[in-house]
Motif scaffolding. Structure first.
Motif, PDB file in Angstrom:
ATOM      1  N   UNK A  14      11.785   0.155  -1.089  1.00 33.56           N
ATOM      2  CA  UNK A  14      11.697   1.381  -1.893  1.00 33.56           C
ATOM      3  C   UNK A  14      10.385   2.108  -1.648  1.00 33.56           C
ATOM      4  N   UNK A  15       9.285   1.351  -1.644  1.00 42.81           N
ATOM      5  CA  UNK A  15       7.972   1.959  -1.402  1.00 42.81           C
ATOM      6  C   UNK A  15       7.879   2.487   0.021  1.00 42.81           C
ATOM      7  N   UNK A  16       8.419   1.749   0.976  1.00 44.90           N
ATOM      8  CA  UNK A  16       8.384   2.187   2.375  1.00 44.90           C
ATOM      9  C   UNK A  16       9.150   3.495   2.550  1.00 44.90           C
ATOM     10  N   UNK A  17      10.308   3.609   1.908  1.00 43.33           N
ATOM     11  CA  UNK A  17      11.089   4.845   2.003  1.00 43.33           C
ATOM     12  C   UNK A  17      10.388   5.985   1.282  1.00 43.33           C
ATOM     13  N   UNK A  18       9.722   5.663   0.160  1.00 49.13           N
ATOM     14  CA  UNK A  18       9.054   6.694  -0.625  1.00 49.13           C
ATOM     15  C   UNK A  18       7.922   7.347   0.165  1.00 49.13           C
ATOM     16  N   UNK A  19       7.149   6.521   0.882  1.00 50.41           N
ATOM     17  CA  UNK A  19       6.010   7.047   1.642  1.00 50.41           C
ATOM     18  C   UNK A  19       6.338   7.295   3.118  1.00 50.41           C
ATOM     19  N   UNK A  20       7.595   7.162   3.488  1.00 51.81           N
ATOM     20  CA  UNK A  20       8.036   7.428   4.868  1.00 51.81           C
ATOM     21  C   UNK A  20       7.262   6.591   5.878  1.00 51.81           C
TER      22      UNK A  20
END
Length: 341
Positions: A293-299
């Protein structure tokens, strides 16, 4: 229209019929009957497969003693006894769980090794009989007896070898199943401190790779005594036939043995590096999945993807080197009989 052959199938319960599968006839046929020695109980299934593609309802049920729950229960009983000792031993627990079946398979290995030398003996007697028959009268029954002895040795050798491999591979499968289950049970009971010390990749490798090594080891562990026995008997028989010339072949084996030991140690070090790279790759992959989720949020997908692919490329290179070295080792091992000859 083909009909299903139930010659050796036991009585099937209603719930089994509802599932579309029947109990395996292997154990109902008896352990030392002709049907089991020749695997004749598989004939109806093979016939069915030659007529149409096999479906789930055509297959036999897994035997009760082969299920993971039954195998794990037997192992956990002996492993629990070992845990009460000051120094628990996995080898001892394995021996008490699977030792009897493994030793029984060794009896078939003994029969196979003895019959392997019976064939050359009868062949020599048959050649001597044919040589003598050209210059002086001989009895036909003597030649027939040698020929039948040669045939019987080959048949018994084949039966014993297939029974041996069938049993040791089953023991290896049981050992692998018990270790996988034990490691998984242990992973569910680890404390937070232990989970920090042991990575998920290490646990996965224990269940997927190290447990498989047991399955690969047990079928050939009898070679510890079988190989020296075959070498000694072969040397004695060859000495009686060709005399001191047999020492040349023995010298080749003595020269190759240290080289094979060196290659085995190198292969072990290469495998250790491969396991470390695999542990690291699995660890990073799990970290990415847990924080997706965090990886997708910050691209951050590209950065993490490059990092994982870099580790994967390193792992593949180590795997390639390991496989190539293993091929070289197996090639040398296969060349030894030619060099000895």
């Amino acid at each position: 229209m083909a009909t299903k052959d139930h010659r050796y199938a036991p009585i099937v319960a209603e719930d089994d019929e509802a599932k579309g599968t029947a109990p395996s006839p292997e154990f109902s046929a008896g352990f030392f009957t002709w049907h089991n020695l020749t695997f004749d109980w598989m004939t109806p299934l093979v016939k069915q497969g030659s007529l149409e593609p096999l479906q789930l309802e055509h297959l036999f049920q897994l035997s009760p003693q082969d299920t993971s729950s039954a195998v794990s229960a037997r192992f956990q009983e002996h492993w629990g006894r070992e845990l009460k000792k000051a120094k628990p031993s996995l080898k001892v627990a394995m021996y008490y769980t699977f030792g009897q079946a493994w030793c029984l398979a060794g009896c078939f290995k003994v029969v196979h090794d003895i019959m392997a030398f019976g064939g050359p003996v009868f062949l020599r007697l048959l050649i001597e009989y044919l040589t003598v028959a050209q210059v002086e009268p001989t009895t036909t029954l003597e030649g027939i007896g040698y020929a039948l002895g040669l045939f019987a040795c080959a048949q018994i050798q084949s039966l014993a070898l297939h029974q041996y491999f069938h049993r040791v591979f089953r023991v290896g499968m049981h050992a692998r199943t018990s270790v996988i289950t034990a490691v998984y049970r242990k992973s569910l009971r680890l404390s937070m401190g232990a989970k920090q010390a042991e990575t998920v990749g290490q646990m996965v490798n224990l269940m997927a790779v190290d447990a498989r090594r047991l399955n690969d080891l047990l079928p050939y562990l009898h070679n510890i005594w079988s190989s020296p026995f075959q070498i000694v008997v072969s040397m004695v028989m060859l000495w009686n036939q060709i005399g001191p010339a047999v020492l040349a072949g023995l010298a080749v084996m003595l020269i190759v043995m240290p080289l094979n030991a060196l290659m085995a140690r190198i292969q072990q070090r290469m495998q250790k590096k491969l396991m470390e790279a695999r542990d690291e790759r699995v660890k990073q992959f799990n970290e990415v999945l847990n924080g997706i989720k965090i990886i997708k949020m910050y691209a951050w997908e590209t950065g993490f993807q490059e990092k994982i692919e870099k580790n994967r490329a390193k792992e593949l290179q180590l795997l390639r080197n390991y496989r190539q070295f293993r091929i070289l080792s197996e090639m040398m091992w296969s060349a030894v009989p030619v060099l000895v000859s």
